[in-house]
Write an enzyme that holds these catalytic residues in place. Structure first.
Site, mmCIF file in Angstrom:
data_model
loop_
_atom_site.group_PDB
_atom_site.id
_atom_site.type_symbol
_atom_site.label_atom_id
_atom_site.label_comp_id
_atom_site.label_asym_id
_atom_site.label_seq_id
_atom_site.Cartn_x
_atom_site.Cartn_y
_atom_site.Cartn_z
ATOM 1 N N HIS A 80 1.064 -1.121 -0.079
ATOM 2 C CA HIS A 80 0.005 -0.124 0.013
ATOM 3 C C HIS A 80 0.975 1.439 -0.009
ATOM 4 C CE1 HIS A 80 -3.602 2.367 1.246
ATOM 5 N NE2 HIS A 80 -2.577 3.381 1.722
ATOM 6 N N GLU A 81 1.791 1.252 1.040
ATOM 7 C CA GLU A 81 2.456 2.672 0.893
ATOM 8 C C GLU A 81 3.421 2.843 -0.166
ATOM 9 O OE1 GLU A 81 2.072 4.913 3.112
ATOM 10 O OE2 GLU A 81 0.587 3.631 4.001
ATOM 11 N N HIS A 113 3.417 7.018 -6.801
ATOM 12 C CA HIS A 113 2.566 8.317 -7.092
ATOM 13 C C HIS A 113 3.673 9.433 -6.980
ATOM 14 C CE1 HIS A 113 -1.283 10.625 -6.122
ATOM 15 N NE2 HIS A 113 -0.647 11.186 -7.159
ATOM 16 N N HIS A 152 1.692 4.997 -2.700
ATOM 17 C CA HIS A 152 1.874 6.222 -2.406
ATOM 18 C C HIS A 152 3.461 6.630 -2.824
ATOM 19 C CE1 HIS A 152 -1.708 6.764 -0.227
ATOM 20 N NE2 HIS A 152 -1.522 5.907 0.663
HETATM 21 ZN ZN LIG Z 1 -2.440 5.275 2.124
#
Ligand SMILES: [Zn+2]
Length: 400
Positions: free
Chosen positions: A327-328, A334, A331
């Site tokens: 998940h991280e 991104h 980011h």
């Molecule tokens: Zn998050």
């Protein structure tokens, strides 16, 4: 347009809000470090692994409580030990210590701060011509209005509550069965029982427990052969660890990130372990924001709060920690793929209600069969996770 007097008012409000926000975070961190649970007798730790018990003994030593055991809290509501501890009274104590943080009085209590922040926010929204702070805050988000947010929550909440009730019924049935079989009086499911009996229901339903999985989820392996592997498959990225750059802590590792054409895309910093000085949870940070104007390439970091194992022991992740790592990194992607002129708009500087999109998508690779098979290898002998267990992981990842 604001008058000069109103501009001055707004400036004062913003300054006070910034001060209160900083104080709030400092209190949260101080309170979590001050809120540990001391256990005198190792018998009370029944259910914990040898590694967890060793960590609790070390945590006690670090607080000059030699010979005792300390359950340190993580800065989340749920606490990992609640999954395993058989001592119900101790579970209750840990849970209550956890949820009373910030509002039990004492020097780190945030109640008055929250009240003052809300007052200031309401005044600020009124000054800016909005009916309330929610309307002001949502103006530049994708949802736009509180009505849109409430409409979506109105759709989600009934389904989520129905799910939670169904799970609670499963857990209560497990409690009733176990208590009856042991000839003990029944009791009603409480918050501190949830993780413990969830794990039991999961074991009964899928016939495996977390501890069977962990040897296959060694941290560096998950990162390099799972997270990085997925990014390689999806975007053609490649990664090379760097040891020549100074780091702020020995536990931090640094990687060069190369784009599909071989050019450098970014630098990635990986900071996995919980520390007393670290805020809780998991997050991504951009220490250098990509900008066409300055020519800067991004330097992004993932900060996690994985409990550090005792010296010499491997870091074996729970399934939850594996998905958090994916998940991280969503980011981080991104931030790394940012391609804007002005640093103000770089990377994750997007509406807050969009910012979880890349991370949610990246999280889905964790149990994608070809990705999972590439990283789920035993830390001692590199053997692949048995197919049957692999399938159970995938099935159970949809549970709770
Ligand atoms: Zn998050």
């Amino acid at each position: 347009k604001l008058s000069d007097a109103d501009k001055a008012k707004l400036k004062n409000m913003n300054a006070e809000l910034a001060r209160l926000g900083t104080k709030f975070s400092q209190n949260v961190l101080a309170e979590v470090n001050a809120s540990y649970i001391v256990v005198d007798d190792v018998k009370q730790l029944d259910g914990l692994s040898a590694g967890q018990i060793a960590a609790a003994a070390e945590a006690a030593k670090a607080r000059k409580l030699d010979g005792k055991y300390v359950i340190a809290l993580l800065n989340t509501t749920g606490q990992p030990a609640l999954t395993n501890l058989t001592d119900r009274a101790l579970r209750q104590k840990i849970h209550e210590t956890s949820v009373s943080r910030g509002s039990k009085g004492g020097e780190y209590d945030n109640t008055a701060l929250v009240s003052r922040i809300m007052t200031l926010r309401a005044q600020k929204a009124a000054l800016m011509g909005f009916p309330n702070y929610a309307a002001y805050g949502l103006g530049n988000q994708t949802a736009k209005t509180p009505e849109a947010v409430n409409a979506m929550l109105g759709q989600l909440a009934p389904a989520a509550v129905a799910n939670a009730r169904r799970e609670a019924a499963d857990l209560q049935a497990m409690i009733d069965r176990e208590q009856k079989a042991a000839g003990k009086p029944g009791f009603e499911l409480q918050p501190w029982d949830w993780a413990f009996y969830s794990e039991k229901v999961r074991q009964a339903k899928y016939n495996f427990d977390e501890s069977q999985l962990k040897p296959y989820f060694e941290l560096k392996n998950v990162l390099e052969n799972g997270v990085f592997f997925a990014a390689g498959k999806e975007f053609g990225l490649s990664f090379k660890q760097r040891t020549d750059l100074p780091v702020y802590h020995d536990d931090v590792t640094v990687y060069d990130v190369f784009d599909a054409d071989g050019s450098q895309l970014a630098i990635f910093i990986f900071d996995p372990y919980a520390r007393a000085s670290k805020r809780g949870g998991a997050w991504m940070n951009a220490y250098v924001s990509q900008s066409g104007l300055t020519g800067d390439k991004p330097v992004v970091a993932n900060h996690l709060n994985i409990p550090k194992p005792p010296a010499g022991k491997p870091t074996l992740l729970t399934w939850d920690e594996v998905t958090t790592t994916f998940h991280e990194f969503g980011h981080a992607l991104h931030g790394m793929f940012s391609n804007v002129k002005y640093p103000y708009f770089s990377g994750t500087a997007v509406p807050r209600d969009f910012v979880e999109f890349p991370s949610q998508v990246n999280e889905m690779w964790a149990d994608e069969p070809t990705i999972l098979a590439n990283y789920a290898k035993h830390y001692q002998n590199c053997s692949a996770m048995p197919q049957a267990l692999l399938e159970k992981v995938i099935a159970a990842s949809k549970f709770n």
